[in-house]
Design a protein around this motif. Structure first.
Motif, PDB file in Angstrom:
ATOM      1  N   GLY A 153       0.792  -1.220   0.000  1.00 21.97           N
ATOM      2  CA  GLY A 153       0.000   0.000   0.000  1.00 21.97           C
ATOM      3  C   GLY A 153       0.824   1.270   0.000  1.00 21.97           C
ATOM      4  O   GLY A 153       0.308   2.361   0.263  1.00 21.97           O
ATOM      5  N   VAL A 154       2.119   1.156  -0.317  1.00 21.96           N
ATOM      6  CA  VAL A 154       2.990   2.339  -0.378  1.00 21.96           C
ATOM      7  C   VAL A 154       2.709   3.094  -1.670  1.00 21.96           C
ATOM      8  O   VAL A 154       2.773   2.517  -2.761  1.00 21.96           O
ATOM      9  CB  VAL A 154       4.479   1.924  -0.315  1.00 21.96           C
ATOM     10  N   ASN A 155       2.397   4.378  -1.573  1.00 17.29           N
ATOM     11  CA  ASN A 155       2.074   5.149  -2.768  1.00 17.29           C
ATOM     12  C   ASN A 155       3.331   5.550  -3.534  1.00 17.29           C
ATOM     13  O   ASN A 155       4.446   5.441  -3.032  1.00 17.29           O
ATOM     14  CB  ASN A 155       1.222   6.383  -2.422  1.00 17.29           C
ATOM     15  N   ASP A 156       3.121   6.041  -4.753  1.00 12.92           N
ATOM     16  CA  ASP A 156       4.245   6.386  -5.619  1.00 12.92           C
ATOM     17  C   ASP A 156       5.088   7.531  -5.067  1.00 12.92           C
ATOM     18  O   ASP A 156       6.284   7.622  -5.363  1.00 12.92           O
ATOM     19  CB  ASP A 156       3.754   6.757  -7.017  1.00 12.92           C
ATOM     20  N   GLN A 157       4.484   8.418  -4.298  1.00 10.63           N
ATOM     21  CA  GLN A 157       5.235   9.531  -3.716  1.00 10.63           C
ATOM     22  C   GLN A 157       6.394   9.019  -2.861  1.00 10.63           C
ATOM     23  O   GLN A 157       7.454   9.631  -2.816  1.00 10.63           O
ATOM     24  CB  GLN A 157       4.302  10.398  -2.877  1.00 10.63           C
ATOM     25  N   ILE A 158       6.173   7.901  -2.209  1.00 10.88           N
ATOM     26  CA  ILE A 158       7.228   7.277  -1.413  1.00 10.88           C
ATOM     27  C   ILE A 158       7.914   6.177  -2.199  1.00 10.88           C
ATOM     28  O   ILE A 158       9.148   6.102  -2.261  1.00 10.88           O
ATOM     29  CB  ILE A 158       6.660   6.695  -0.099  1.00 10.88           C
ATOM     30  N   GLY A 159       7.109   5.325  -2.834  1.00 13.09           N
ATOM     31  CA  GLY A 159       7.652   4.127  -3.489  1.00 13.09           C
ATOM     32  C   GLY A 159       8.680   4.399  -4.562  1.00 13.09           C
ATOM     33  O   GLY A 159       9.647   3.641  -4.709  1.00 13.09           O
ATOM     34  N   ARG A 160       8.497   5.482  -5.310  1.00 17.54           N
ATOM     35  CA  ARG A 160       9.459   5.807  -6.365  1.00 17.54           C
ATOM     36  C   ARG A 160      10.679   6.533  -5.809  1.00 17.54           C
ATOM     37  O   ARG A 160      11.642   6.782  -6.539  1.00 17.54           O
ATOM     38  CB  ARG A 160       8.784   6.650  -7.437  1.00 17.54           C
ATOM     39  N   GLY A 161      10.611   6.855  -4.528  1.00 14.90           N
ATOM     40  CA  GLY A 161      11.703   7.626  -3.938  1.00 14.90           C
ATOM     41  C   GLY A 161      12.541   6.874  -2.931  1.00 14.90           C
ATOM     42  O   GLY A 161      13.429   7.457  -2.306  1.00 14.90           O
ATOM     43  N   VAL A 162      12.269   5.573  -2.755  1.00 12.79           N
ATOM     44  CA  VAL A 162      13.001   4.848  -1.721  1.00 12.79           C
ATOM     45  C   VAL A 162      14.432   4.500  -2.146  1.00 12.79           C
ATOM     46  O   VAL A 162      14.721   4.320  -3.328  1.00 12.79           O
ATOM     47  CB  VAL A 162      12.278   3.545  -1.306  1.00 12.79           C
ATOM     48  N   ILE A 163      15.282   4.416  -1.144  1.00 12.08           N
ATOM     49  CA  ILE A 163      16.600   3.819  -1.328  1.00 12.08           C
ATOM     50  C   ILE A 163      16.750   2.740  -0.258  1.00 12.08           C
ATOM     51  O   ILE A 163      16.187   2.834   0.825  1.00 12.08           O
ATOM     52  CB  ILE A 163      17.754   4.840  -1.187  1.00 12.08           C
ATOM     53  N   ARG A 164      17.469   1.692  -0.594  1.00 11.31           N
ATOM     54  CA  ARG A 164      17.711   0.617   0.361  1.00 11.31           C
ATOM     55  C   ARG A 164      19.157   0.667   0.821  1.00 11.31           C
ATOM     56  O   ARG A 164      20.083   0.639   0.008  1.00 11.31           O
ATOM     57  CB  ARG A 164      17.422  -0.749  -0.264  1.00 11.31           C
ATOM     58  N   ILE A 165      19.308   0.754   2.126  1.00 10.29           N
ATOM     59  CA  ILE A 165      20.625   0.719   2.755  1.00 10.29           C
ATOM     60  C   ILE A 165      20.747  -0.615   3.464  1.00 10.29           C
ATOM     61  O   ILE A 165      19.923  -0.950   4.317  1.00 10.29           O
ATOM     62  CB  ILE A 165      20.786   1.874   3.767  1.00 10.29           C
ATOM     63  N   SER A 166      21.745  -1.400   3.095  1.00 14.35           N
ATOM     64  CA  SER A 166      21.907  -2.703   3.747  1.00 14.35           C
ATOM     65  C   SER A 166      23.386  -2.953   4.043  1.00 14.35           C
ATOM     66  O   SER A 166      24.228  -2.933   3.150  1.00 14.35           O
ATOM     67  CB  SER A 166      21.337  -3.828   2.870  1.00 14.35           C
ATOM     68  N   LEU A 167      23.660  -3.157   5.324  1.00 11.67           N
ATOM     69  CA  LEU A 167      25.022  -3.351   5.806  1.00 11.67           C
ATOM     70  C   LEU A 167      25.159  -4.701   6.492  1.00 11.67           C
ATOM     71  O   LEU A 167      24.183  -5.423   6.689  1.00 11.67           O
ATOM     72  CB  LEU A 167      25.404  -2.229   6.777  1.00 11.67           C
ATOM     73  N   SER A 168      26.387  -5.029   6.883  1.00  6.93           N
ATOM     74  CA  SER A 168      26.648  -6.310   7.528  1.00  6.93           C
ATOM     75  C   SER A 168      27.098  -6.106   8.969  1.00  6.93           C
ATOM     76  O   SER A 168      27.286  -4.967   9.432  1.00  6.93           O
ATOM     77  CB  SER A 168      27.728  -7.084   6.772  1.00  6.93           C
ATOM     78  N   TYR A 169      27.321  -7.207   9.665  1.00 11.05           N
ATOM     79  CA  TYR A 169      27.743  -7.166  11.069  1.00 11.05           C
ATOM     80  C   TYR A 169      29.128  -6.555  11.258  1.00 11.05           C
ATOM     81  O   TYR A 169      29.536  -6.290  12.386  1.00 11.05           O
ATOM     82  CB  TYR A 169      27.711  -8.574  11.678  1.00 11.05           C
ATOM     83  N   SER A 170      29.830  -6.294  10.171  1.00  7.89           N
ATOM     84  CA  SER A 170      31.159  -5.676  10.274  1.00  7.89           C
ATOM     85  C   SER A 170      31.073  -4.150  10.334  1.00  7.89           C
ATOM     86  O   SER A 170      32.091  -3.484  10.489  1.00  7.89           O
ATOM     87  CB  SER A 170      32.030  -6.089   9.078  1.00  7.89           C
ATOM     88  N   HIS A 171      29.860  -3.594  10.190  1.00 13.15           N
ATOM     89  CA  HIS A 171      29.688  -2.146  10.183  1.00 13.15           C
ATOM     90  C   HIS A 171      29.114  -1.631  11.497  1.00 13.15           C
ATOM     91  O   HIS A 171      28.718  -2.409  12.351  1.00 13.15           O
ATOM     92  CB  HIS A 171      28.760  -1.738   9.029  1.00 13.15           C
ATOM     93  N   GLY A 172      29.066  -0.294  11.604  1.00 11.15           N
ATOM     94  CA  GLY A 172      28.549   0.285  12.839  1.00 11.15           C
ATOM     95  C   GLY A 172      28.425   1.793  12.781  1.00 11.15           C
ATOM     96  O   GLY A 172      28.083   2.370  11.739  1.00 11.15           O
ATOM     97  N   GLU A 173      28.739   2.453  13.877  1.00  8.62           N
ATOM     98  CA  GLU A 173      28.523   3.887  14.035  1.00  8.62           C
ATOM     99  C   GLU A 173      29.228   4.714  12.965  1.00  8.62           C
ATOM    100  O   GLU A 173      28.668   5.689  12.454  1.00  8.62           O
ATOM    101  CB  GLU A 173      28.994   4.314  15.429  1.00  8.62           C
ATOM    102  N   LYS A 174      30.438   4.352  12.609  1.00  6.59           N
ATOM    103  CA  LYS A 174      31.211   5.123  11.636  1.00  6.59           C
ATOM    104  C   LYS A 174      30.471   5.224  10.301  1.00  6.59           C
ATOM    105  O   LYS A 174      30.335   6.313   9.718  1.00  6.59           O
ATOM    106  CB  LYS A 174      32.588   4.483  11.441  1.00  6.59           C
ATOM    107  N   GLU A 175      30.011   4.084   9.802  1.00  9.66           N
ATOM    108  CA  GLU A 175      29.343   4.072   8.500  1.00  9.66           C
ATOM    109  C   GLU A 175      28.004   4.796   8.565  1.00  9.66           C
ATOM    110  O   GLU A 175      27.663   5.597   7.675  1.00  9.66           O
ATOM    111  CB  GLU A 175      29.135   2.632   8.023  1.00  9.66           C
ATOM    112  N   TYR A 176      27.231   4.550   9.618  1.00  8.00           N
ATOM    113  CA  TYR A 176      25.920   5.194   9.725  1.00  8.00           C
ATOM    114  C   TYR A 176      26.047   6.708   9.900  1.00  8.00           C
ATOM    115  O   TYR A 176      25.224   7.477   9.387  1.00  8.00           O
ATOM    116  CB  TYR A 176      25.115   4.583  10.862  1.00  8.00           C
ATOM    117  N   SER A 177      27.055   7.155  10.602  1.00  3.03           N
ATOM    118  CA  SER A 177      27.263   8.587  10.784  1.00  3.03           C
ATOM    119  C   SER A 177      27.566   9.254   9.447  1.00  3.03           C
ATOM    120  O   SER A 177      27.015  10.327   9.131  1.00  3.03           O
ATOM    121  CB  SER A 177      28.419   8.824  11.764  1.00  3.03           C
ATOM    122  N   ALA A 178      28.433   8.635   8.661  1.00  2.00           N
ATOM    123  CA  ALA A 178      28.789   9.191   7.356  1.00  2.00           C
ATOM    124  C   ALA A 178      27.576   9.192   6.422  1.00  2.00           C
ATOM    125  O   ALA A 178      27.335  10.167   5.684  1.00  2.00           O
ATOM    126  CB  ALA A 178      29.934   8.387   6.736  1.00  2.00           C
TER     127      ALA A 178
END
Length: 385
Positions: A342-367
């Motif tokens: 039920g996600v409308n196009d205003q959001i659906g066409r604008g999404v980005i997916r961020i996916s990281l692994s257990y080797s990441h943390g505060e440094k990457e998310y801050s940047a």
């Protein structure tokens, strides 16, 4: 550089890289199915890898069959269940949020084999409703060939109630396959405790070599060959084994098991990142926010801003993300999964997916927070739709 597309494909893990540097300088290359000593050494190595992986996923070694990855594994499972199904069992229950390989395969069985597809209901977070599955099973007693509903969504990261679904299917005597591609190596999973009849894994999703993978089968005699060959994989998957890939799979699975405790810290940092973005931009939407998700997955959109534009802005900061799913990254439209939610196009066409692994943390998310704030600040002045 920050590579944030681990749901699409994971870079080779450092332990895998180090292993391959040494491994490629050895003379241990042969057909592992021959009887000379080099082959037998390779064969024993494959079985050792099978034991390591079995321990990591919570199954017996003889329940694992190596292959090229989840797409092949899914085809193998569907062939084993549906091509052998009783004539009176022509119903398949699935969900509207599956990875594209599932609906593509099911479309074949619907069009060419006469099966009927029925879909469970999901809520606004893309979470499968158990009551809906139970209703479909009750309404179609004795007619359901299989239930196939994923364990974790590749776009939103939402983790489905696969254990409860497995219990329900077992009560009704129906085979249950849950696509575990995004769960194994990214979240807690134990095959035996899950109650699943079948599971799959792709090596490239967890830092092993591409072209490696496996299926897990509760009752191996139910598996029918899809790729014909000789005695490889006990006659159930033909072709000379990708033994280098199998070796890297074992290393990657062992590394995940050794570091699984890091997932909690990763999730803490993810939630801090999401809160930071929403504080700065209250209009931003975290898709699936109300459900349990994979520790390192965020699907976020800003109304009226194309996801590809955000993607380009982030890449200028040397940050690499996708829009929804990597396999549909070049299609600037709302994905079928998000439409089903039920996600409308205003959001659906604008999404980005961020996916990281257990080797990441505060440094990457801050940047990433700094870069994403800059992108939204710039792009909302020139909203494209």
């Amino acid at each position: 550089m920050i590579y944030a597309d681990y749901n699409g494909s994971s870079p080779l893990l450092t332990p895998v890289r180090e292993y391959l540097k040494k491994r490629l300088n050895t003379d241990l290359y042969a057909n592992p199915n021959a009887i000379h000593s080099i082959s037998q050494k390779l064969s024993r190595g494959i079985e050792k890898c099978r034991e390591v992986i079995a321990e990591a996923v919570g199954c017996y070694p003889d329940q694992i069959f190596f292959n090229s990855g989840s797409s092949e594994g899914i085809s193998h499972i569907f062939h084993s269940i549906l091509d052998q199904a009783d004539a009176g069992k022509k119903i398949i229950i699935t969900s509207p949020i599956e990875h594209s390989v599932i609906p593509n395969a099911l479309a074949y069985y619907e069009a060419k084999k006469g099966f009927t597809l029925k879909q469970v209901e999901i809520d606004k977070d893309g979470f499968v409703q158990i009551a809906s599955l139970e209703k479909l099973l009750n309404e179609n007693k004795g007619k359901v060939a299989m239930v196939t509903i994923m364990a974790a969504n590749n776009e939103t990261g939402v983790i489905q109630p696969y254990v409860e679904m497995a219990n329900l299917c077992r009560t009704h005597g129906v085979e249950f396959f849950s696509d575990t591609t995004q769960l194994i190596g990214k979240g807690e999973f134990n095959f035996e405790k899950s109650g699943l009849d079948y599971a799959v894994c792709s090596g490239h999703k967890l830092g092993a070599l591409s072209g490696s993978g496996f299926v897990v089968v509760k009752e191996p005699p139910k598996l029918s060959p899809l790729v014909f060959g000789s005695t490889q994989e006990r006659g159930l998957r033909g072709g000379t084994q990708h033994y280098l890939g199998i070796e890297t799979l074992a290393i990657a699975m062992k590394d995940f098991s050794d570091n699984a405790q890091k997932l909690k810290a990763l999730e803490v940092e993810k939630l801090k990142f999401e809160a930071d973005i929403k504080k700065a931009f209250p209009e931003a939407v975290i898709v699936g926010e109300g459900a349990k998700r994979l520790a390192g997955t965020t699907l976020i959109g800003y109304p009226g801003i194309h996801g590809q534009a955000v993607q380009i802005e982030l890449e200028s900061h040397d940050i690499f993300v996708t829009t929804s799913a990597a396999c549909t990254d070049n299609q600037p439209e709302t994905s079928k999964v998000l439409k089903a939610m039920g996600v409308n196009d205003q959001i659906g066409r604008g999404v980005i997916r961020i996916s990281l692994s257990y080797s990441h943390g505060e440094k990457e998310y801050s940047a990433m927070a700094s870069a994403l704030k800059a992108a939204y600040t710039k792009l909302r002045k020139i909203q494209s739709f």
